[in-house]
Enzyme design. Sequence first.
Site, PDB file in Angstrom:
ATOM      1  N   HIS A  80      29.723  24.341  30.547  1.00 55.25           N
ATOM      2  CA  HIS A  80      28.900  25.477  30.411  1.00 55.25           C
ATOM      3  C   HIS A  80      29.681  26.770  30.188  1.00 55.25           C
ATOM      4  O   HIS A  80      29.527  27.472  29.288  1.00 55.25           O
ATOM      5  CB  HIS A  80      28.080  25.678  31.449  1.00 55.25           C
ATOM      6  CG  HIS A  80      27.379  26.685  31.546  1.00 55.25           C
ATOM      7  ND1 HIS A  80      25.917  26.626  31.264  1.00 55.25           N
ATOM      8  CD2 HIS A  80      27.500  27.813  31.746  1.00 55.25           C
ATOM      9  CE1 HIS A  80      25.268  27.943  31.573  1.00 55.25           C
ATOM     10  NE2 HIS A  80      26.047  28.711  31.813  1.00 55.25           N
ATOM     11  N   GLU A  81      30.760  27.182  31.145  1.00 56.67           N
ATOM     12  CA  GLU A  81      31.644  28.235  30.833  1.00 56.67           C
ATOM     13  C   GLU A  81      32.606  28.382  29.826  1.00 56.67           C
ATOM     14  O   GLU A  81      32.751  29.335  29.197  1.00 56.67           O
ATOM     15  CB  GLU A  81      32.376  28.317  32.269  1.00 56.67           C
ATOM     16  CG  GLU A  81      31.548  28.556  33.360  1.00 56.67           C
ATOM     17  CD  GLU A  81      30.714  29.812  33.663  1.00 56.67           C
ATOM     18  OE1 GLU A  81      31.055  30.983  32.753  1.00 56.67           O
ATOM     19  OE2 GLU A  81      29.722  29.474  34.109  1.00 56.67           O
ATOM     20  N   HIS A  84      30.400  29.755  26.877  1.00 58.40           N
ATOM     21  CA  HIS A  84      30.531  31.377  26.905  1.00 58.40           C
ATOM     22  C   HIS A  84      31.994  31.805  26.224  1.00 58.40           C
ATOM     23  O   HIS A  84      32.029  32.661  25.312  1.00 58.40           O
ATOM     24  CB  HIS A  84      30.471  31.846  28.260  1.00 58.40           C
ATOM     25  CG  HIS A  84      29.199  31.637  29.014  1.00 58.40           C
ATOM     26  ND1 HIS A  84      28.006  32.084  28.241  1.00 58.40           N
ATOM     27  CD2 HIS A  84      28.746  31.079  30.027  1.00 58.40           C
ATOM     28  CE1 HIS A  84      26.883  31.689  29.299  1.00 58.40           C
ATOM     29  NE2 HIS A  84      27.473  31.303  30.505  1.00 58.40           N
ATOM     30  N   ASP A 178      23.390  34.482  33.248  1.00 60.84           N
ATOM     31  CA  ASP A 178      23.218  34.522  31.926  1.00 60.84           C
ATOM     32  C   ASP A 178      21.852  35.176  31.439  1.00 60.84           C
ATOM     33  O   ASP A 178      21.781  35.752  30.272  1.00 60.84           O
ATOM     34  CB  ASP A 178      23.197  32.960  31.076  1.00 60.84           C
ATOM     35  CG  ASP A 178      24.364  32.248  31.407  1.00 60.84           C
ATOM     36  OD1 ASP A 178      25.273  33.045  31.634  1.00 60.84           O
ATOM     37  OD2 ASP A 178      24.460  31.222  31.575  1.00 60.84           O
TER      38      ASP A 178
END
Length: 394
Positions: A80-81, A84, A178
């Site tokens: 997930h990170e 980004h 987010d």
Amino acid sequence: MRGIRLGSIFGIPIKLNVTFLLILPLLAYLIGTDVGTLVDQVLNPAFGAGIDAAALTGGSTPFVLGTVAAVGLFTCVLLHELGHSVVAMYYGYEIDSITLWLLGGVAQFTEMPEDWKIELQVAIAGPIVSVALGVLAYAGFTLLAGGGQPVLVFVLGYLMLANVVLAAFNMLPGFPMDGGRVLRALLARTRTHARATQIAAEVGKGFALLLALFALFTGLNLYLLALAFFIYMGAAGEAQQTVLKAAFRGVTVADVMTPGEELHTVSPDDSVADLIRRMFRERHTGYPVVDRGTLVGMVTLGDAQSVDEVERDAMRVDDVMATDVYTATPETDAMDAFQTMQQQNVGRLPVVNADGELCGIVSRTDLMTAFDIIQQSGAASGESMGPNLSPFGR
């Protein structure tokens, strides 16, 4: 955020904070104790998993499952990170690190994008990755359900649900999560970045308070309380940093520093006893140490006090001064100087020119006084006063 470096992915350092080592076994235990409930009340009735709960709840099996599922979940958080980070890197932004810790994962950017279109894409990239992982887990779950692989089906089912929940929760407007960053990006279409940040931060703090109340009235959920605290402090901190950055846009250290002709300095040949007497007389607790106009170190009251009283006449300043000194130049951005002070936990920076000569000193007090003047001059909404700051000469 400090952590143990594990390696790197796409050139991004991956770290484990010590709190991760505390939460991982706890999460594994909590998942393990809920295996039967998840199977009987969620996976079987809602998704037709066909799992025999008895096969997964005997002996140490639940806790092995819990450990595998917990590691899988944090792997998904890492991805997930990375979502980004990869999008930010595409637009030229540098990622300092990704750290797994108590509340999940944090991608630390050296600079946050202020273009709302870029921030929007960076913000939604993580939830998109989580949804994609949930879809992949669902595909594997569907393929294997009822096929005699209860352990794998359970883990895939858990990750399917966890990733969807992770994406949905992160999209709530709890800045700096987010969803809060998406909100700021949308607000920044018609407002300054600083003003959009202030609004998103207030929404984020309100969300954090609601989350804390929910945690209190649903059995004192300590994890949600910690998350609420993190969101509240993160929103307040980033709002402050953004307003400072906007106010100091175009402001250099030369605009706010105490100039060299007004400085109190000491020589490396001065005795420690003379230094202490001078500190008492001038009410200063720190001095730049200058030798023939060149900065050679910094000395503080703590340095002087480290010398026994009977030795202070014999010991010189250059015996106790710090030579590894963080400095700024007159052209350094005021905000960069402020961030250096925060990161290095120092209260002042000597200002040196290209020849290494001391030409001033800038302190947190100088910067905050400058910021107060900027605010009172009408620039608090995020419009910088620019380089012509007549009140100064943060």
